[in-house]
Design a protein around this motif. Sequence first.
Motif, PDB file in Angstrom:
ATOM      1  N   TYR A   1       0.855  -1.182   0.000  1.00  0.00           N
ATOM      2  CA  TYR A   1       0.000   0.000   0.000  1.00  0.00           C
ATOM      3  C   TYR A   1       0.889   1.230   0.000  1.00  0.00           C
ATOM      4  O   TYR A   1       1.956   1.232   0.619  1.00  0.00           O
TER       5      TYR A   1
ATOM      6  N   GLN B   1       1.289   4.923   1.246  1.00  0.00           N
ATOM      7  CA  GLN B   1       0.795   5.816   2.293  1.00  0.00           C
ATOM      8  C   GLN B   1       1.324   7.216   1.978  1.00  0.00           C
ATOM      9  O   GLN B   1       2.541   7.410   1.892  1.00  0.00           O
TER      10      GLN B   1
ATOM     11  N   VAL C   1       4.148   0.535   2.252  1.00  0.00           N
ATOM     12  CA  VAL C   1       4.038  -0.314   3.442  1.00  0.00           C
ATOM     13  C   VAL C   1       3.507  -1.677   3.018  1.00  0.00           C
ATOM     14  O   VAL C   1       2.694  -1.789   2.101  1.00  0.00           O
TER      15      VAL C   1
ATOM     16  N   ARG D   1       1.702  -5.400   3.873  1.00  0.00           N
ATOM     17  CA  ARG D   1       0.757  -6.100   4.736  1.00  0.00           C
ATOM     18  C   ARG D   1       0.702  -7.553   4.285  1.00  0.00           C
ATOM     19  O   ARG D   1       0.738  -7.849   3.104  1.00  0.00           O
TER      20      ARG D   1
ATOM     21  N   ASN E   1      -1.681 -10.521   4.226  1.00  0.00           N
ATOM     22  CA  ASN E   1      -3.077 -10.930   4.401  1.00  0.00           C
ATOM     23  C   ASN E   1      -3.064 -12.433   4.659  1.00  0.00           C
ATOM     24  O   ASN E   1      -3.325 -13.237   3.763  1.00  0.00           O
TER      25      ASN E   1
ATOM     26  N   PHE F   1      -5.021  -9.376   8.219  1.00  0.00           N
ATOM     27  CA  PHE F   1      -3.899  -8.500   7.905  1.00  0.00           C
ATOM     28  C   PHE F   1      -2.905  -8.400   9.058  1.00  0.00           C
ATOM     29  O   PHE F   1      -3.280  -8.132  10.200  1.00  0.00           O
TER      30      PHE F   1
ATOM     31  N   THR G   1       0.607  -6.290  10.051  1.00  0.00           N
ATOM     32  CA  THR G   1       1.483  -5.189   9.657  1.00  0.00           C
ATOM     33  C   THR G   1       2.924  -5.675   9.655  1.00  0.00           C
ATOM     34  O   THR G   1       3.253  -6.674  10.294  1.00  0.00           O
ATOM     35  N   GLU G   2       3.785  -4.937   8.950  1.00  0.00           N
ATOM     36  CA  GLU G   2       5.189  -5.349   8.870  1.00  0.00           C
ATOM     37  C   GLU G   2       5.863  -5.358  10.240  1.00  0.00           C
ATOM     38  O   GLU G   2       6.817  -6.107  10.461  1.00  0.00           O
ATOM     39  N   GLU G   3       5.378  -4.576  11.188  1.00  0.00           N
ATOM     40  CA  GLU G   3       5.941  -4.582  12.541  1.00  0.00           C
ATOM     41  C   GLU G   3       5.780  -5.951  13.209  1.00  0.00           C
ATOM     42  O   GLU G   3       6.553  -6.320  14.070  1.00  0.00           O
ATOM     43  N   ARG G   4       4.751  -6.692  12.791  1.00  0.00           N
ATOM     44  CA  ARG G   4       4.511  -8.004  13.394  1.00  0.00           C
ATOM     45  C   ARG G   4       5.286  -9.116  12.718  1.00  0.00           C
ATOM     46  O   ARG G   4       5.740 -10.041  13.378  1.00  0.00           O
TER      47      ARG G   4
END
Length: 186
Positions: free
Chosen positions: A145, A147, A163, A165, A167, A173, A175-178
């Motif tokens: 995506y 941003q 960014v 994601r 899925n 979804f 996030t890249e932090e996870r």
Amino acid sequence: ETYCLGYGEQEGNRLIKELYHLLAQNLPKQDIFARKEAADFGLFMTYPDKLELFDKIESLIKTLESVESCCSISLQAGIYLIDSVESITVADAYNLASIAYVKADNVSEAGILFFSRKMKEEIQWERSLERDFQNAIDNREFEVYLQPVFDVETEKAVAAEAVARWNRLSEGFLTEERFVPVLEKS
């Protein structure tokens, strides 16, 4: 291993033997310890309560860290508490304590961390991410995506940040932090 690389195998073996003898001198007879490999020791200790056990281990670590060597040494401890009615193998108890040990360096100032079920769930979740990663690529589960980045003075979009994601079919979804830190470790 790192210590032996820097100071030689003979010095590493001397240090291990000294740590082993200090453990033998400082643990009560009812406590059991063994060297598993390299500088990994397993201890089975009796304890009346969690706080007293923590203090006992903290004192033991300070004693071991006071060993004279070529450089300062730092020790961590991962602890798995065995309930008196629990049926668990020595290997399983050691593995669960090892999970806490790995996290102790990053989480605990004292270098001591008690195992929790949440740690085990987190490790299992991380392993599932690693296991599913290639399939996620093949199945096109990653989405990008854009941003917008705004200039605060003009209030106009001046750039875009990409960014990612995941899925993930089982969770939705992510996030890249996870997921990125987990995949960077593997």
